[in-house]
Design a protein around this motif. Structure first.
Motif, mmCIF file in Angstrom:
data_model
loop_
_atom_site.group_PDB
_atom_site.id
_atom_site.type_symbol
_atom_site.label_atom_id
_atom_site.label_comp_id
_atom_site.label_asym_id
_atom_site.label_seq_id
_atom_site.Cartn_x
_atom_site.Cartn_y
_atom_site.Cartn_z
ATOM 1 N N ILE A 58 -4.064 10.085 -2.027
ATOM 2 C CA ILE A 58 -4.050 9.025 -3.043
ATOM 3 C C ILE A 58 -3.561 7.747 -2.367
ATOM 4 O O ILE A 58 -2.494 7.740 -1.745
ATOM 5 C CB ILE A 58 -3.139 9.362 -4.238
ATOM 6 C CG1 ILE A 58 -3.583 10.660 -4.913
ATOM 7 C CG2 ILE A 58 -3.129 8.210 -5.243
ATOM 8 C CD1 ILE A 58 -2.627 11.127 -6.004
ATOM 9 N N THR A 59 -4.329 6.679 -2.467
ATOM 10 C CA THR A 59 -3.947 5.394 -1.888
ATOM 11 C C THR A 59 -4.046 4.319 -2.959
ATOM 12 O O THR A 59 -5.078 4.201 -3.639
ATOM 13 C CB THR A 59 -4.855 5.018 -0.705
ATOM 14 O OG1 THR A 59 -4.809 6.049 0.281
ATOM 15 C CG2 THR A 59 -4.396 3.716 -0.067
ATOM 16 N N PHE A 60 -2.978 3.537 -3.084
ATOM 17 C CA PHE A 60 -2.931 2.485 -4.096
ATOM 18 C C PHE A 60 -2.486 1.182 -3.435
ATOM 19 O O PHE A 60 -1.447 1.146 -2.760
ATOM 20 C CB PHE A 60 -1.964 2.864 -5.225
ATOM 21 C CG PHE A 60 -1.821 1.808 -6.285
ATOM 22 C CD1 PHE A 60 -2.915 1.398 -7.031
ATOM 23 C CD2 PHE A 60 -0.589 1.215 -6.545
ATOM 24 C CE1 PHE A 60 -2.791 0.429 -8.015
ATOM 25 C CE2 PHE A 60 -0.454 0.249 -7.518
ATOM 26 C CZ PHE A 60 -1.558 -0.142 -8.268
ATOM 27 N N THR A 61 -3.283 0.112 -3.620
ATOM 28 C CA THR A 61 -2.993 -1.170 -2.971
ATOM 29 C C THR A 61 -3.123 -2.314 -3.973
ATOM 30 O O THR A 61 -4.236 -2.767 -4.263
ATOM 31 C CB THR A 61 -3.946 -1.427 -1.795
ATOM 32 O OG1 THR A 61 -3.874 -0.355 -0.863
ATOM 33 C CG2 THR A 61 -3.597 -2.732 -1.082
ATOM 34 N N THR A 64 0.836 -1.199 0.000
ATOM 35 C CA THR A 64 0.000 0.000 0.000
ATOM 36 C C THR A 64 0.869 1.247 0.000
ATOM 37 O O THR A 64 1.757 1.391 0.845
ATOM 38 C CB THR A 64 -0.933 0.040 1.230
ATOM 39 O OG1 THR A 64 -1.810 -1.071 1.202
ATOM 40 C CG2 THR A 64 -1.747 1.327 1.243
ATOM 41 N N ALA A 100 -6.215 -4.907 -7.423
ATOM 42 C CA ALA A 100 -5.717 -3.633 -6.908
ATOM 43 C C ALA A 100 -6.885 -2.727 -6.565
ATOM 44 O O ALA A 100 -7.956 -2.804 -7.175
ATOM 45 C CB ALA A 100 -4.806 -2.951 -7.933
ATOM 46 N N ASP A 101 -6.670 -1.873 -5.577
ATOM 47 C CA ASP A 101 -7.619 -0.834 -5.190
ATOM 48 C C ASP A 101 -6.926 0.519 -5.274
ATOM 49 O O ASP A 101 -5.781 0.659 -4.835
ATOM 50 C CB ASP A 101 -8.129 -1.055 -3.760
ATOM 51 C CG ASP A 101 -8.893 -2.359 -3.614
ATOM 52 O OD1 ASP A 101 -9.688 -2.675 -4.517
ATOM 53 O OD2 ASP A 101 -8.697 -3.057 -2.615
ATOM 54 N N LEU A 102 -7.622 1.490 -5.825
ATOM 55 C CA LEU A 102 -7.098 2.851 -5.943
ATOM 56 C C LEU A 102 -8.157 3.814 -5.442
ATOM 57 O O LEU A 102 -9.316 3.761 -5.862
ATOM 58 C CB LEU A 102 -6.751 3.163 -7.400
ATOM 59 C CG LEU A 102 -6.347 4.615 -7.714
ATOM 60 C CD1 LEU A 102 -5.029 4.973 -7.025
ATOM 61 C CD2 LEU A 102 -6.255 4.835 -9.223
ATOM 62 N N SER A 103 -7.771 4.705 -4.526
ATOM 63 C CA SER A 103 -8.703 5.722 -4.035
ATOM 64 C C SER A 103 -8.070 7.094 -4.133
ATOM 65 O O SER A 103 -6.864 7.266 -3.879
ATOM 66 C CB SER A 103 -9.113 5.430 -2.590
ATOM 67 O OG SER A 103 -8.014 5.547 -1.712
#
Length: 584
Positions: free
Chosen positions: A433-436, A420, A487-490
């Motif tokens: 911005i968060t990318f996992t 993350t 993947a998750d992107l917020s």
């Protein structure tokens, strides 16, 4: 309380046991879960906490407060009400929370009418009305709290009564679900850290049958379908002990133990004439699933920028079930199951290793590895009959197919790697911005394969069952090798603010996941396609407004083994507005 669904169709999952008005906190571990947050699962973890007791500020005062609420939604005439009342001194607190809600069948967005047996089995849609979607539920909770210095003792009592709830994706409806629970909780704060223990018991009585909308399942029937009562009794007892030890400024240790004793009886009274008589069908007889777990966890702040978390959990899961019987021995022969060795013991290991790096005020990075293990549930191991009707009544997936258990199932073991990246402004107020991305390999993933080898007029596990591509099929739970990745992107951004207009902000969330059966190359069942949610929020004083647009891509990667249906893409637009005030 570690709750378990007591239903062959998974109609009472754990979060259904608590009213939303009684939830004070929901904590979601969507990636790697610390071993201290629980075991016996291979995915994320959801922890729901009910409201904590409140106390008066000093010995000379008494706290009295209350809350009342109600709602109405036009679709389905959904309505409900809730009530909460608290009376407390500085060291004793009494709180009651009650809620009720009720709805008729709701209306679908599209004008579609189902026709024929197969369409009926998949759920009724009569014009715009979606059949088997009505419900009624009542929840009551009583919380007593006793506080002395740094020690808190709670006694929580809860009762749930659901007179009915329709399920359009199942052949059965829930016609009664009653649950009673008691939970004793102690929390203590000491010089060395904290100590918590919980002792609980929960009992569930669950009934299923054809609801009103399913009484005429087939157009050829001259009258209502035969009733098919199904009952389940669940008894869940547990004890958990946890300690958090502050060894020094760097090291924090968590240790604990869990015991859970679960019993399940699933039986179906004789009904419907020759096929379902003269005996009571016993699906699971004295099903036993006992867990004994211990864990240790070490969290270390090496520097202001570098933190690690390492943990290990061991669980012993013991399972067994007594002899069963069918409606009759002609069509439901339990001999093979009753002669089998049903006693199973699993020794499961969970491992977690997480590292967090915060190089600056604008960024943080977390990466980790986890091994997580889940033993089969009682239905996956002990649902025994290969009669077509009985198999169709056991459906945890809600896909309309028929299932039978497998005594020889192994626990599923997931190896997950996750990373993350979190970028934000220094004050964490303006943008984020968060990318996992993540990947998980699962050994002995509990999936299902089509059964075969039977012959005869009533047989369903036949050679044709292996090749059916346009109808429901019959499956047995089985272990396979699986892989899941995604993947998750917020994104979040403060857009505008002034005294006249108020505060405006925007958010966007994107999610993607793939699931593959590595043995056959098939897609895993029930994997959501690429989806995104866009949110625009406005707030000024007591007013809060939200516009939310959810979009989901077409689903064309489906599970062939279950004849999973493809679906087209869609979008949902939700508009919310609210005004909030407090009366002191």
């Amino acid at each position: 309380m570690d709750l378990i669904s007591a239903c062959a169709n998974h109609m009472n999952p754990p979060l259904s046991y608590i009213s939303p008005t009684n939830v004070s906190e929901l904590k979601v571990y969507s990636g790697i879960t610390p071993v201290s947050a629980g075991g016996d699962s291979i995915g994320g973890t959801i922890i729901a906490k009910s409201k904590q007791p409140e106390f008066a500020k000093d010995a000379d005062s008494v706290l009295s407060k209350g809350e009342i609420g109600a709602f109405y939604r036009s679709n389905g005439d959904a309505r409900g009400a809730n009530l909460s009342a608290t009376l407390a001194t500085d060291n004793f607190s009494l709180n009651y929370t009650g809620s009720t809600s009720k709805a008729n069948n709701y209306d679908a967005a599209n004008n579609f009418k189902a026709a024929g047996p197969a369409a009926s089995d998949r759920g009724w849609l009569d014009g715009d009305e979606v059949g088997s979607t009505a419900y009624e539920t009542r929840n009551h909770a009583l919380n007593l709290g006793f506080k002395l210095d740094n020690h808190l003792l709670q006694v929580k009592l809860a009762h749930q009564d659901i007179p009915y709830q329709g399920f359009p994706n199942q052949r059965m409806d829930m016609l009664e679900n009653r649950s009673n629970s008691i939970n004793f909780i102690y929390n203590g704060l000491f010089d060395w850290g904290t100590f918590e223990t919980s002792l609980y018991r929960e009992k569930t009585h669950h009934k299923m049958d054809f609801g009103d909308d399913k009484q005429f399942l087939y157009p050829s029937m001259a009258g209502p379908a035969f009733g098919m009562p199904m009952e389940t009794e669940g008894d869940n007892r547990g004890l958990s002990v946890k300690a958090e030890i502050n060894a020094n400024e760097r090291d924090l240790y968590r240790i604990g133990a869990d015991i859970q004793r679960y019993r399940l009886d699933d039986y179906w009274e004789a009904s419907g004439g020759m096929m379902m008589s003269p005996n009571t069908f016993i699906n699971i007889n004295n099903g036993q699933r006992d867990r004994y777990g211990v864990f240790a966890e070490w969290e270390a702040d090496w520097t202001s920028k570098w933190t690690t978390l390492a943990g290990i959990r061991h669980e012993t899961v013991k399972m067994d079930a007594d002899d069963v019987q069918g409606y009759n021995s002609t069509n439901y022969d339990p001999t093979a199951f009753n002669n089998a060795d049903r006693s199973q013991t699993d020794n499961n290991i969970d491992l977690t290793l997480i590292g967090r790096l915060t190089p600056s005020d604008n960024a943080s990075y977390e990466f980790g590895y986890a091994q997580k293990t889940r033993s089969p549930n009682l239905y996956e191991r002990y649902a025994w009959s290969t009669n077509g009707m009985a198999m169709r009544m056991v459906n945890l997936a809600g896909d309309g197919n028929g299932y039978v258990g497998n005594v020889d199932l192994d626990p599923e073991v997931a190896h997950t790697i996750s990373f993350t990246a979190d970028w934000h402004d220094a004050e964490k107020q303006d943008w984020n911005i968060t990318f996992t991305p993540y990947i998980s390999y699962v050994d002995d993933f509990i999936d299902a394969r089509r059964c075969s080898g039977q012959t005869g007029m009533m047989a369903v596990c036949t050679a044709s069952n292996l090749s059916t591509s346009d109808d429901f099929v019959y499956l047995q739970y089985d272990n396979v090798s699986a892989k899941l990745y995604g993947a998750d992107l917020s994104l979040a951004k403060h857009l505008y603010h002034d005294d006249k207009v108020g505060h405006i902000s925007g958010q966007a969330v994107f999610s993607y996941v793939r699931g593959k059966n590595r043995d056959t190359g098939d897609n895993l069942y029930n994997i959501m396609p690429l989806n995104a949610t866009f949110i625009l929020q406005h707030a000024k004083g007591a007013w809060h407004n939200t516009a939310e647009w959810q979009v989901v891509a077409a689903k064309d990667r489906v599970n062939d083994e279950r004849n999973e249906q493809e679906t087209s893409g869609y979008g949902l637009l939700n508009l919310h507005t609210s005004y909030q005030w407090k009366q002191a």
